[in-house]
Scaffold this motif. Structure first.
Motif, mmCIF file in Angstrom:
data_model
loop_
_atom_site.group_PDB
_atom_site.id
_atom_site.type_symbol
_atom_site.label_atom_id
_atom_site.label_comp_id
_atom_site.label_asym_id
_atom_site.label_seq_id
_atom_site.Cartn_x
_atom_site.Cartn_y
_atom_site.Cartn_z
ATOM 1 N N HIS A 188 0.895 -1.162 -0.144
ATOM 2 C CA HIS A 188 -0.065 -0.372 0.057
ATOM 3 C C HIS A 188 0.745 1.021 -0.416
ATOM 4 C CE1 HIS A 188 -3.405 2.417 0.241
ATOM 5 N NE2 HIS A 188 -3.013 2.931 2.132
ATOM 6 N N LEU A 189 2.126 1.104 0.682
ATOM 7 C CA LEU A 189 2.704 2.277 0.925
ATOM 8 C C LEU A 189 3.694 2.708 0.179
ATOM 9 C CD1 LEU A 189 4.398 1.649 4.248
ATOM 10 C CD2 LEU A 189 2.292 3.407 3.983
ATOM 11 N N HIS A 190 3.963 1.282 -0.817
ATOM 12 C CA HIS A 190 4.486 1.859 -2.022
ATOM 13 C C HIS A 190 3.615 1.773 -3.557
ATOM 14 C CE1 HIS A 190 8.983 0.882 -0.714
ATOM 15 N NE2 HIS A 190 7.884 -0.134 -0.324
ATOM 16 N N SER A 191 2.606 2.507 -3.331
ATOM 17 C CA SER A 191 1.263 2.958 -4.038
ATOM 18 C C SER A 191 0.703 3.662 -3.652
ATOM 19 C CB SER A 191 -0.055 1.710 -4.454
ATOM 20 O OG SER A 191 -0.941 2.252 -2.995
ATOM 21 N N SER A 192 0.940 4.709 -4.678
ATOM 22 C CA SER A 192 0.067 5.884 -5.202
ATOM 23 C C SER A 192 -1.628 5.515 -3.979
ATOM 24 C CB SER A 192 -1.041 6.368 -6.301
ATOM 25 O OG SER A 192 -1.597 5.733 -6.775
ATOM 26 N N GLN A 193 -1.857 4.918 -3.631
ATOM 27 C CA GLN A 193 -3.025 5.323 -2.954
ATOM 28 C C GLN A 193 -2.084 5.425 -0.890
ATOM 29 O OE1 GLN A 193 -3.568 2.314 -5.045
ATOM 30 N NE2 GLN A 193 -4.958 3.784 -6.030
ATOM 31 N N GLY A 194 -0.940 5.280 -1.323
ATOM 32 C CA GLY A 194 -0.325 5.043 0.034
ATOM 33 C C GLY A 194 0.476 6.982 -0.097
ATOM 34 N N ALA A 195 -0.041 7.844 -0.578
ATOM 35 C CA ALA A 195 0.111 8.924 0.051
ATOM 36 C C ALA A 195 -0.103 9.734 1.958
ATOM 37 C CB ALA A 195 -0.180 9.934 -1.397
ATOM 38 N N HIS A 196 -1.230 9.300 1.952
ATOM 39 C CA HIS A 196 -2.297 9.893 3.237
ATOM 40 C C HIS A 196 -0.876 9.077 3.974
ATOM 41 C CE1 HIS A 196 -5.811 10.768 5.003
ATOM 42 N NE2 HIS A 196 -4.531 11.801 5.638
ATOM 43 N N CYS A 197 -0.503 7.982 4.152
ATOM 44 C CA CYS A 197 0.217 7.598 5.259
ATOM 45 C C CYS A 197 1.472 7.341 4.437
ATOM 46 C CB CYS A 197 0.334 5.731 5.096
ATOM 47 S SG CYS A 197 -1.506 4.906 5.477
ATOM 48 N N MET A 198 1.933 7.444 4.080
ATOM 49 C CA MET A 198 3.103 8.076 4.127
ATOM 50 C C MET A 198 3.386 9.731 3.953
ATOM 51 S SD MET A 198 5.417 5.766 2.776
ATOM 52 C CE MET A 198 7.274 7.160 1.803
ATOM 53 N N GLN A 199 2.628 11.008 4.285
ATOM 54 C CA GLN A 199 2.933 11.974 4.485
ATOM 55 C C GLN A 199 2.648 12.351 5.800
ATOM 56 O OE1 GLN A 199 -0.256 13.679 1.461
ATOM 57 N NE2 GLN A 199 1.487 13.170 -0.189
ATOM 58 N N SER A 200 1.349 11.289 6.766
ATOM 59 C CA SER A 200 0.663 11.892 7.648
ATOM 60 C C SER A 200 1.066 10.942 9.215
ATOM 61 C CB SER A 200 -0.701 12.692 7.991
ATOM 62 O OG SER A 200 -1.172 12.667 6.177
ATOM 63 N N ALA A 201 2.073 9.636 8.700
ATOM 64 C CA ALA A 201 2.066 8.304 9.305
ATOM 65 C C ALA A 201 1.199 8.072 9.404
ATOM 66 C CB ALA A 201 1.949 9.015 11.061
ATOM 67 N N CYS A 202 0.706 6.635 10.000
ATOM 68 C CA CYS A 202 0.161 5.490 9.786
ATOM 69 C C CYS A 202 -1.129 6.083 10.297
ATOM 70 C CB CYS A 202 0.551 4.031 10.950
ATOM 71 S SG CYS A 202 -0.443 2.944 11.053
ATOM 72 N N LEU A 203 -2.452 5.540 9.344
ATOM 73 C CA LEU A 203 -3.988 5.855 9.755
ATOM 74 C C LEU A 203 -3.977 5.156 11.050
ATOM 75 C CD1 LEU A 203 -5.406 6.532 6.100
ATOM 76 C CD2 LEU A 203 -3.968 7.858 7.253
ATOM 77 N N ALA A 204 -3.643 4.067 10.932
ATOM 78 C CA ALA A 204 -4.394 3.193 12.067
ATOM 79 C C ALA A 204 -3.761 3.586 13.480
ATOM 80 C CB ALA A 204 -3.964 1.416 12.393
ATOM 81 N N ARG A 205 -2.294 4.263 13.630
ATOM 82 C CA ARG A 205 -1.412 4.504 14.463
ATOM 83 C C ARG A 205 -2.188 6.352 14.593
ATOM 84 N NH1 ARG A 205 4.903 5.180 15.393
ATOM 85 N NH2 ARG A 205 5.073 5.332 17.222
ATOM 86 N N ARG A 206 -2.382 6.983 13.726
ATOM 87 C CA ARG A 206 -3.427 8.357 14.142
ATOM 88 C C ARG A 206 -4.723 7.907 15.047
ATOM 89 N NH1 ARG A 206 -1.073 12.463 12.116
ATOM 90 N NH2 ARG A 206 -2.957 13.564 11.625
ATOM 91 N N ALA A 207 -5.435 6.525 14.583
ATOM 92 C CA ALA A 207 -6.961 6.891 14.543
ATOM 93 C C ALA A 207 -7.146 7.048 16.363
ATOM 94 C CB ALA A 207 -7.245 5.447 14.225
ATOM 95 N N CYS A 208 -6.047 6.156 16.876
ATOM 96 C CA CYS A 208 -5.554 6.138 18.133
ATOM 97 C C CYS A 208 -6.535 7.318 19.354
ATOM 98 C CB CYS A 208 -4.485 5.518 19.050
ATOM 99 S SG CYS A 208 -4.453 5.479 20.845
ATOM 100 N N PRO A 209 -7.412 7.147 20.189
ATOM 101 C CA PRO A 209 -7.653 8.838 20.453
ATOM 102 C C PRO A 209 -7.157 9.254 22.162
ATOM 103 C CG PRO A 209 -9.176 6.846 21.663
ATOM 104 C CD PRO A 209 -8.115 6.387 20.429
ATOM 105 N N VAL A 210 -6.017 7.888 22.488
ATOM 106 C CA VAL A 210 -5.486 8.429 23.131
ATOM 107 C C VAL A 210 -4.168 9.501 22.947
ATOM 108 C CG1 VAL A 210 -3.668 7.778 25.325
ATOM 109 C CG2 VAL A 210 -5.356 6.017 24.567
ATOM 110 N N ALA A 211 -3.763 10.919 23.789
ATOM 111 C CA ALA A 211 -2.193 11.433 23.334
ATOM 112 C C ALA A 211 -2.403 11.656 22.267
ATOM 113 C CB ALA A 211 -1.451 10.786 23.878
ATOM 114 N N PRO A 212 -3.983 12.092 21.302
ATOM 115 C CA PRO A 212 -3.418 13.045 20.300
ATOM 116 C C PRO A 212 -2.994 14.462 20.118
ATOM 117 C CG PRO A 212 -5.735 13.655 21.462
ATOM 118 C CD PRO A 212 -5.240 12.821 21.714
#
Ligand code: B12
Ligand code: SF4
Ligand code: SF4
Length: 232
Positions: A188-212
């Motif tokens: 996914h990271l090597h595909s064009s759809q992976g740009a969001h993860c590549m720019q802003s960090a892993c979306l799964a990690r970002r989804a955690c509500p603790v210490a945003p």
């Protein structure tokens, strides 16, 4: 070895680390099963002090260092090694690094012996104050006794987390709760759809509500994502 060997205190270490934006995360008393080398004073280490980053506080320090822009590989590991080795010499100890291996030192298990971290469904350790936004740069095996710490175990953050959003957020389902599908993530990271993860960090990690408020800055996150994608 420096004349300061064996003379430092935990406060001295905290001050030295803060000059680099690093934190003394906690410490534990090693046992013989840890199989650590003997220190230069001929004694076994009395403590292992865990050193790491919380949020992006260290980033400006690293960015201002020569390692960041010298064009050589693994700049963050080399920055960590330079600081860890210098402090180990100054405090009469030995520096241990998370990236030396395999076999790797069990940094996550060491973390659990030093501070209130717990395993999360993402396998990363979660901390009640820092959430998933922390990592380890090195550990110091020292002649100093371990710093006192609270032994109270906090409640299990992840068991009581409504909906466990970290397990829902990955576009390719790489975190199953029981495993991390490295190939699915890397493709996914090597595909064009992976740009969001590549720019802003892993979306799964970002989804955690603790210490945003401690989520890594875009520049810091993109640095780690690039390093990860280059290796996988
Ligand atoms: C190998 C490794 C990986 C492998 C794991 C493969 C495997 N299951 O063995 C892979 C490449 C998947 C990986 C990925 C990541 N990792 Co990693 N990884 C390590 C490393 C270098 C060694 C782990 C090890 O074998 N330890 C030795 C054994 C004996 O000790 P253990 O405590 O039982 O270790 C187990 C866990 O650590 C687990 N593990 C480690 N990382 C990961 C990541 C995932 C996703 C999973 C499922 C499991 C897992 O695998 C070990 C063996 O079962 C550690 C550093 C260290 N020395 O611990 C970092 C470490 C665990 N990783 C870390 C991080 C942050 C990541 C990433 C999020 C980002 C990154 N920098 O690459 C990614 C996740 C991908 C993403 N989507 O963002 C941090 C975790 C910090 C924390 N809060 O807990 C560590 C501690 C490095 C550090 N400097 O702080 N990692
Ligand atoms: S980086 Fe993106 S693709 Fe990889 S696990 Fe995280 S959300 Fe999924
Ligand atoms: S989203 Fe919930 S389950 Fe996932 S790591 Fe964060 S607190 Fe734990």
């Amino acid at each position: 070895m420096s004349h300061l060997a064996n003379k430092g205190t935990h406060d001295d270490l905290r001050v030295a680390l803060s000059a680099h934006g690093l934190a003394l995360r906690g410490s534990f008393a090693p046992v013989s099963e840890d199989a650590l080398s003997t220190l230069s004073n001929g004694q076994a280490a009395a403590s292992v002090c865990m050193v790491g980053v919380i949020g992006s506080g260290f980033w400006p320090h690293f960015k201002a260092s020569a390692f960041f822009s010298d064009g050589q590989s693994d700049p963050l590991d080399r920055w960590s090694r330079a600081i860890g080795e210098e402090l180990a010499a100054r405090f009469g100890g030995i520096a241990l690094f998370p990236f030396d291996g395999p076999p790797y030192h069990p940094f996550q298990r060491w973390a659990d012996r030093s501070e209130p971290t717990q395993a999360s469904p993402m396998m990363l350790r979660i901390h009640p104050q820092h959430g998933l936004w922390h990592a380890y740069r090195f550990a110091l095996a020292l002649p100093l006794a371990p710093a006192s710490q609270t032994t109270a175990q906090p409640a299990d953050l992840c068991l009581s987390c409504s909906g466990q959003p970290c397990l829902q957020a990955c576009p390719v389902g790489a975190y199953t709760g029981a495993a991390f599908l490295l190939d699915a993530c890397a493709s996914h990271l090597h595909s064009s759809q992976g740009a969001h993860c590549m720019q802003s960090a892993c979306l799964a990690r970002r989804a955690c509500p603790v210490a945003p408020e401690l989520r890594y800055t875009e520049e810091h996150a993109a640095f780690h994502m690039r390093a990860f994608a280059q290796r996988h």
